[in-house]
Design an enzyme around this catalytic site. Structure first.
Site, PDB file in Angstrom:
ATOM      1  N   THR A   1      -6.377   0.230  -6.529  1.00  0.00           N
ATOM      2  CA  THR A   1      -6.261   1.581  -5.981  1.00  0.00           C
ATOM      3  C   THR A   1      -7.630   2.052  -5.514  1.00  0.00           C
ATOM      4  O   THR A   1      -8.668   1.574  -5.976  1.00  0.00           O
ATOM      5  CB  THR A   1      -5.770   2.588  -7.038  1.00  0.00           C
ATOM      6  OG1 THR A   1      -6.798   2.824  -8.008  1.00  0.00           O
ATOM      7  CG2 THR A   1      -4.507   2.105  -7.732  1.00  0.00           C
ATOM      8  N   ASP A   2      -7.651   3.003  -4.609  1.00  0.00           N
ATOM      9  CA  ASP A   2      -8.883   3.723  -4.341  1.00  0.00           C
ATOM     10  C   ASP A   2      -9.200   4.574  -5.574  1.00  0.00           C
ATOM     11  O   ASP A   2      -8.385   4.664  -6.509  1.00  0.00           O
ATOM     12  CB  ASP A   2      -8.740   4.580  -3.080  1.00  0.00           C
ATOM     13  CG  ASP A   2     -10.073   4.805  -2.374  1.00  0.00           C
ATOM     14  OD1 ASP A   2     -11.116   4.719  -3.041  1.00  0.00           O
ATOM     15  OD2 ASP A   2     -10.062   5.075  -1.159  1.00  0.00           O
ATOM     16  N   GLN A   3     -10.381   5.171  -5.593  1.00  0.00           N
ATOM     17  CA  GLN A   3     -10.834   5.922  -6.757  1.00  0.00           C
ATOM     18  C   GLN A   3      -9.784   6.962  -7.177  1.00  0.00           C
ATOM     19  O   GLN A   3      -9.404   7.832  -6.399  1.00  0.00           O
ATOM     20  CB  GLN A   3     -12.162   6.603  -6.437  1.00  0.00           C
ATOM     21  CG  GLN A   3     -12.703   7.510  -7.504  1.00  0.00           C
ATOM     22  CD  GLN A   3     -12.910   6.841  -8.842  1.00  0.00           C
ATOM     23  OE1 GLN A   3     -12.117   7.049  -9.754  1.00  0.00           O
ATOM     24  NE2 GLN A   3     -13.958   6.031  -8.961  1.00  0.00           N
TER      25      GLN A   3
ATOM     26  N   ALA B   1      -5.716   0.064  -1.928  1.00  0.00           N
ATOM     27  CA  ALA B   1      -4.630   0.976  -1.561  1.00  0.00           C
ATOM     28  C   ALA B   1      -5.109   2.410  -1.699  1.00  0.00           C
ATOM     29  O   ALA B   1      -5.612   2.818  -2.744  1.00  0.00           O
ATOM     30  CB  ALA B   1      -3.422   0.744  -2.460  1.00  0.00           C
TER      31      ALA B   1
END
Length: 324
Positions: free
Chosen positions: A284-286, A237
């Site tokens: 999650t993305d970074q 995401a």
């Protein structure tokens, strides 16, 4: 509760029993630590062992290239032997195992695959990624890229996306997934709800996908729905808003209150989990990207989990993040 016997896990009785018994035996601290993934860069073998004994993370996006492949293989094996719950070892291998390994093969970027107009080259990216990374100890890859090249000013996606044709992008996503899974390396489809519509960079700011619901359904939606129906195990995401769907799923939501996907109940709980029926792992993305910081990190980290994400990628300060 997730049906562990159904899509995408398809566990047998013994596998389902292991999950439930393992979870029941975990302490609250262990459960919280399982929510985090971090590369733990700059740590020696001894420091990694010590850190993970205190904070048993769920995943490590390991940088084998920093150690050399043989040493990395040895470290990863030792950490895995010590682990109460096996680690997910991830590599950012959307173009091949060069994204994780020292001397790993650069097979092809998304742009190079789309230049061939043949999805079998995406399969080769996945197959070679699976072959080389699994030999070192990896079992997860942050790829494929399911984004659509729709804005030539987007400097991130113009070389990473498989193209502007949603059907071809979908074919390449499925081909990449197939290649990885042949070696037991789990793909992570990214970046939900979809990059490439505008030129803003989520590393620097919250970005946006401005399609209508109908346009999204016919493009990005088809890519994600096909992957979900075919059993993709994990999805990333991103730090993108999708106002049309956020407003549709929550008519009371004001535009000024819209959050990016990894902080949006509407997009994770409502669209991805609800309408698309995804029951796998959402990471999650970074979270060190600026696109994540529409609020304080202390508020954002637990909100991501409450919205339907399973794992936070990136640790700022481990004590503060666990406390949050």
């Amino acid at each position: 509760m997730v049906d562990l016997r159904g899509n995408p896990f398809y566990l047998d009785e013994a596998g389902e029993r292991w999950v439930k018994e393992t979870e029941a035996a975990m302490t609250p601290h262990e459960k919280v630590c399982q929510l985090f993934a971090d590369p733990l860069m700059g740590k020696s073998r001894e420091e990694l062992i010590q850190f993970l004994e205190e904070y048993p993370l769920g995943a490590i996006p390991f940088r084998a290239a920093l150690y050399g492949n043989e040493e990395a293989q040895d470290i990863m094996a030792e950490l895995q032997e010590r682990a109460k719950i096996p680690y997910l070892y991830a590599g950012n291998c959307e173009s091949g195992p060069n994204g994780a390994l020292k001397g790993g093969t650069l097979v092809a970027s998304g742009a190079q695959v789309r230049a061939t107009r043949d999805a079998r080259y995406a399969y080769e990216v996945g197959r070679i990624t699976g072959s080389e990374t699994s030999a070192v100890g990896y079992n997860w890859t942050f790829g494929p890229v399911g984004d659509i090249y729709g804005n030539w000013r987007n400097s991130l996606i113009n070389t990473r996306a498989y193209g502007s044709d949603p059907q071809f992008v979908s074919d390449c996503v499925e081909a990449y997934n197939k290649g990885c899974m042949e070696f037991g390396v789990v793909p992570c489809l990214k970046h939900f709800p979809g990059d490439g519509w505008e030129e803003r960079d989520q590393h620097l700011a919250i970005s946006n996908n401005g399609l209508t619901c109908e346009e999204w359904d016919e493009t990005y939606g088809k890519i994600y729905q096909t992957a979900i129906d075919h059993g993709v195990l994990s999805i990333m995401a991103a730090h993108f808003t999708l106002p049309a769907y956020q407003k549709k799923l929550n008519p009371q939501l004001e535009e000024r209150d819209m959050q990016p996907a990894c902080l949006s109940r509407e997009l994770i709980g409502g669209l991805l989990r609800g309408r698309l029926g995804f029951h796998g792992l959402v990471v999650t993305d970074q979270t060190k990207m600026m696109g994540y910081y529409g609020m304080s990190r202390f508020d954002a980290v637990p909100l991501s989990i409450a919205c339907g994400c399973d794992m936070i990628l990136g640790i700022n300060d481990i004590e503060e993040d666990v406390e949050a």
